[in-house]
Design an enzyme around this catalytic site. Structure first.
Site, PDB file in Angstrom:
ATOM      1  N   ASN A  76     -10.053  -0.118  -0.542  1.00  0.00           N
ATOM      2  CA  ASN A  76      -8.598  -0.052  -0.456  1.00  0.00           C
ATOM      3  C   ASN A  76      -8.014  -0.636  -1.733  1.00  0.00           C
ATOM      4  OD1 ASN A  76      -5.867  -0.370   0.086  1.00  0.00           O
ATOM      5  ND2 ASN A  76      -6.166  -1.172   2.152  1.00  0.00           N
TER       6      ASN A  76
ATOM      7  N   HIS B 249      -3.452   7.411   1.955  1.00  0.00           N
ATOM      8  CA  HIS B 249      -3.822   6.064   1.498  1.00  0.00           C
ATOM      9  C   HIS B 249      -5.251   5.806   1.954  1.00  0.00           C
ATOM     10  CE1 HIS B 249      -4.032   1.874   0.764  1.00  0.00           C
ATOM     11  NE2 HIS B 249      -3.837   1.507   2.021  1.00  0.00           N
TER      12      HIS B 249
ATOM     13  N   CYS C 116       0.807  -1.224   0.000  1.00  0.00           N
ATOM     14  CA  CYS C 116       0.000   0.000   0.000  1.00  0.00           C
ATOM     15  C   CYS C 116       0.842   1.277   0.000  1.00  0.00           C
ATOM     16  CB  CYS C 116      -0.946   0.005   1.200  1.00  0.00           C
ATOM     17  SG  CYS C 116      -2.108  -1.377   1.216  1.00  0.00           S
TER      18      CYS C 116
END
Length: 323
Positions: A280, A250, A114
């Site tokens: 996500n 993020h 990520c």
């Protein structure tokens, strides 16, 4: 004078299939309300059968090129952040290189889960500042739907597929924090925390594997480390939270986003939030949000933007950009 890496274009691409929370109610002990309350996610996109990470990345890259008014062969380097490449090798970045018609540059992948886009952006900035490249295409793209355990309600409802891209170009600046472009970066990792977020397979184990996550522990580390890395990146160029126009974090979980913003001292009115629409998307998360923020008229030229992310490794970092 100082050589700076200035943003010239952004773009994104999302697969056609939209998966609302209600779809998971058919196979899991969950509900739309449960998912929204814990993550802020309302829907996400899943890649179609046969649609690969490089396919998503190529479409996002073409959108960024169009905004920048560039052709594929104008690009000197392509850096693709992904944990879900099409093949073990070659890199998905070289597939994007071919798809956009680039024949004179070089391309490679970066894997920091990520945090991948932040790592890729830092590498792109280094290439430009050092004079090794003048125009760099930076992409984050993922097909995390391919590594989900569909029986694990704590993880499979959180992730989606997508891609975002950004083009940096060398320009001369004065060398202070009023310059446009990447102003500072801060990268970190700590392999002691590998078991908090990982895929239980890989090439050398001869098993693709599925994503595993200790959600509560990740949350605890995320808020602390994201606020710390953003603050460190700002301090490197003599700036603070009050100077920030937009935080583009993020997009993992709305509660992490809110808690990090509070710890950093930035109101949510200055945070770009897309997690409700995309879930996500790992390395694609930040460039997707940047592209959406520009398209929505939030991020404008001259704005001070801070991006920060954390992912498996643990790996985390932040980049400060004057748009």
């Amino acid at each position: 004078m100082m050589r700076r890496a200035v943003v010239k274009g952004v773009g994104h691409y999302l697969p056609e299939r939209v998966v609302p929370n209600a779809e998971f109610e058919k196979t899991l002990d969950t509900s739309d309300e449960w998912i929204k309350a814990r993550s802020g996610i309302e829907r996400r996109h899943f890649a179609a059968e046969g649609e690969t990470t490089s396919d998503l990345a190529s479409k996002a890259a073409k959108a960024a090129l169009a905004m920048a008014g560039m052709e594929g062969d104008d690009i000197d380097a392509i850096i693709l952040a992904t944990s879900t490449p099409d093949l073990t090798f070659p890199s998905a970045a070289t597939m994007v290189q071919h798809a956009i018609g680039n024949t004179k540059g070089f391309a490679f992948d970066v894997q920091a889960v990520c945090a991948g886009f932040v790592y890729a952006l830092s590498n792109a900035n280094a290439l430009i500042v050092s004079g090794q490249a003048d125009k760099v295409l930076v992409i984050g793209a993922e097909t995390f739907s391919r590594i989900m355990d569909w029986t694990d309600r704590g993880t499979c409802v959180l992730f989606g597929d997508g891609a975002g891209a950004l083009i940096l170009q060398a320009e001369d600046g004065k060398g202070d924090n009023t310059d446009r472009g990447v102003l500072s970066t801060d990268l970190n990792s700590d392999g002691r925390y590998k078991d908090l977020l990982y895929v239980d397979g890989g090439v050398s184990t001869q098993n693709t594997g599925m994503l595993r996550m200790e959600g509560k522990e990740i949350f605890r580390h995320a808020v602390e480390k994201l606020a710390q890395t953003a603050d460190t990146a700002l301090q490197k160029v003599g700036l603070g939270a009050d100077d920030v126009d937009w935080v583009v974090p993020h997009q993992a979980n709305i509660r992490i986003i809110q808690s990090t913003a509070k710890k950093l001292g930035v109101g949510m009115e200055r945070v770009v939030v897309t997690v409700q629409d995309h879930g996500n998307t790992s390395a694609a998360s930040i460039p997707l949000a940047l592209s959406v923020g520009v398209a929505n008229g939030q991020i404008k030229q001259g704005d001070l933007v801070v991006t920060e992310a954390i992912g498996g490794g643990l790996a985390w970092g932040a980049v400060v950009i004057r748009w």
